[in-house]
Design an enzyme around this catalytic site. Sequence first.
Site, mmCIF file in Angstrom:
data_model
loop_
_atom_site.group_PDB
_atom_site.id
_atom_site.type_symbol
_atom_site.label_atom_id
_atom_site.label_comp_id
_atom_site.label_asym_id
_atom_site.label_seq_id
_atom_site.Cartn_x
_atom_site.Cartn_y
_atom_site.Cartn_z
ATOM 1 N N LYS A 103 35.815 71.251 45.692
ATOM 2 C CA LYS A 103 36.640 71.045 47.170
ATOM 3 C C LYS A 103 36.257 72.214 48.378
ATOM 4 O O LYS A 103 36.618 71.988 49.224
ATOM 5 C CB LYS A 103 38.124 70.635 46.847
ATOM 6 C CG LYS A 103 38.411 69.404 46.332
ATOM 7 C CD LYS A 103 39.325 68.885 47.197
ATOM 8 C CE LYS A 103 39.520 67.316 46.769
ATOM 9 N NZ LYS A 103 40.813 67.103 46.135
ATOM 10 N N ASP A 133 35.263 71.631 38.070
ATOM 11 C CA ASP A 133 34.211 71.000 38.810
ATOM 12 C C ASP A 133 34.817 69.473 39.145
ATOM 13 O O ASP A 133 36.068 69.405 38.471
ATOM 14 C CB ASP A 133 32.669 70.703 38.057
ATOM 15 C CG ASP A 133 31.944 71.779 38.148
ATOM 16 O OD1 ASP A 133 32.379 72.850 38.801
ATOM 17 O OD2 ASP A 133 31.074 72.347 37.203
ATOM 18 N N MET A 149 21.657 62.360 35.857
ATOM 19 C CA MET A 149 21.542 62.324 37.461
ATOM 20 C C MET A 149 20.356 61.646 38.106
ATOM 21 O O MET A 149 19.880 62.096 38.912
ATOM 22 C CB MET A 149 21.197 63.825 38.172
ATOM 23 C CG MET A 149 22.522 64.815 37.471
ATOM 24 S SD MET A 149 21.887 66.763 37.778
ATOM 25 C CE MET A 149 21.298 67.067 36.505
HETATM 26 N N1 SAH Z 1 27.208 69.303 31.759
HETATM 27 C C1 SAH Z 1 27.305 67.733 31.888
HETATM 28 C C2 SAH Z 1 26.376 67.165 32.866
HETATM 29 C C3 SAH Z 1 26.307 67.807 34.319
HETATM 30 S S1 SAH Z 1 25.066 67.052 35.369
HETATM 31 C C4 SAH Z 1 27.299 67.083 30.425
HETATM 32 O O1 SAH Z 1 26.833 67.744 29.431
HETATM 33 O O2 SAH Z 1 27.597 65.854 30.564
HETATM 34 C C5 SAH Z 1 25.852 65.620 36.007
HETATM 35 C C6 SAH Z 1 25.505 64.430 35.397
HETATM 36 O O3 SAH Z 1 25.967 64.182 34.008
HETATM 37 C C7 SAH Z 1 25.893 63.023 36.306
HETATM 38 O O4 SAH Z 1 25.033 62.691 37.309
HETATM 39 C C8 SAH Z 1 25.429 62.020 35.023
HETATM 40 O O5 SAH Z 1 24.171 61.825 35.051
HETATM 41 C C9 SAH Z 1 26.030 62.761 33.926
HETATM 42 N N2 SAH Z 1 27.397 62.502 33.616
HETATM 43 C C10 SAH Z 1 28.574 63.202 33.611
HETATM 44 N N3 SAH Z 1 29.812 62.649 33.193
HETATM 45 C C11 SAH Z 1 29.263 61.433 33.125
HETATM 46 C C12 SAH Z 1 29.817 60.234 32.332
HETATM 47 N N4 SAH Z 1 31.041 60.341 31.994
HETATM 48 N N5 SAH Z 1 29.246 59.020 32.273
HETATM 49 C C13 SAH Z 1 28.044 59.060 32.596
HETATM 50 N N6 SAH Z 1 27.226 60.204 33.096
HETATM 51 C C14 SAH Z 1 27.689 61.367 33.154
#
Ligand code: SAH
Length: 487
Positions: free
Chosen positions: A57, A35, A172
């Site tokens: 992509k 991803d 999100m």
């Molecule tokens: N599986 C991922 C979440 C995916 S949903 C996890 O466990 O972290 C995607 C959301 O995750 C983004 O919109 C944001 O809210 C959050 N996210 C993912 N990486 C992030 C980061 N480095 N810093 C802050 N929020 C993050």
Amino acid sequence: MSGRVFLVGAGPGDPGLMTVRAVELIAAADVVLFDKLIPESALVGARADAELIDVGKIGGGRQVPQDVTTALVLEHALAGKQVVRLKGGDPFVFGRGGEEALACVAAGVPFEVVPAVTSGIAAPAYAGIPVTQRGITSAVAFVTGHEDPDKPETLIDWPALARFPGTLCFYMGIRTLDRIAEQLVAGGRPAGEPVAVVMRGTYGDQRSVRGTLADIATVVREAGIGAPAITVVGGVAALHDELSWLEEARPLGGRTVAVTRARAQASGIAATLRSLGASVVEAPAIRIQPLEAELPALAHYDLVVVTSVNAVQQLFTHVRDARELAGATVAAIGPGTVAELRRHGIEPDVVPERSISEAVLEVLTERGPWSRVLIPRAEEAREVLPEGLRAQGAHVDVLPLYRTVAEPLDPAAREAALGADYLCFTSASSVTFFHEAAGTLAGPRLVTIGPVTSDAVRALGFAPHVEATQHDPDGLVAALVADARAS
Ligand code: SAH
């Protein structure tokens, strides 16, 4: 026979937060489907012949429909491949990992799940916020902010969520932040309740802001905070101001540093820079090429001077038994060289404090006189040391064991290196070769390991901005950090 699908979490962004299992599986995979939100260096360990597919992509940069991704995963697995499906954070936390797992079951494809550090915990942690804290909160809820809270079809029971007795972590939820805050206040949470938003948590360019339910949407808008971000609602969010440890620990946070060392040697310095918060661009300008050499009988020498890590490594491709060096005094230049000698079972007798040839000569002169000296080294090294020792009557054999040759620089690496905040050089030859490949040194602040390397920079018409006072990789990093702190 079908291959296997590994639903792997890559962690929140800091490469150091990837699990050992994730790194191992990436290294073994035939195919990696990844991803957008994965750590920069997550794929460096993948096999050279592995197929790396950026799922973000396909379809011209638009979000790929889940069923297309799932179909690709199954297709490769059914073709007998070991497939790593690499996702940001944890695969089962808003990662749609569960859907892909169900698809594997339906297709009869075996799968494994590799949990990971999720951004909902890690991003707050890197902003100084424990999601639970004795005396403040003993529960935490992970909530998607993806759904518009105003829409009647929202799956979230907002009044119930507002009453949740603990911390709320929204994923999100930046686009809908104002409505989330409104719903929570409407449901009874105090308008003054602390809120923190952490953008790109654990990445080198992490940013975070603090406010309350009443003003956080405005604070976020004015600060230009955007996705990906985690929103933390609750008393713990206020600890952000008190516990923010990152700036102190990560003085290079938000900076990009390009390293031009040979690939084989760059990893140590790159890891140190990353641990200090830097985004590292690896733009190797040189490569070590071993030379054919006949090693003379070491018992003839009363002094052996090794001047670099490479020299030690090359020397020990010839020396089978460390006892061959038993009779000679061994002098080592630089802490890296000392460490490398120790790895081969040799404790150097003489370690000059300064690594410049002139200073080394001075120390060796004091310890002399020497009758037969061996200097295993690079083909193109300076002559100060052998000439100085010869002038004192020693018989000096210089043994060229390797040469440094140019490593081709691909256009992306060139652009990234010249666009970095800092460009580091650990030798004069890396300066010359990098300049040859890139055509310029203009752009970044130029950091050198010492005066000889600085001279090479000046010879090309540029001025070094930072010169290490301790002439080894740690010294270079220390000088760079001091410069970053000052600016
Ligand atoms: N599986 C991922 C979440 C995916 S949903 C996890 O466990 O972290 C995607 C959301 O995750 C983004 O919109 C944001 O809210 C959050 N996210 C993912 N990486 C992030 C980061 N480095 N810093 C802050 N929020 C993050």
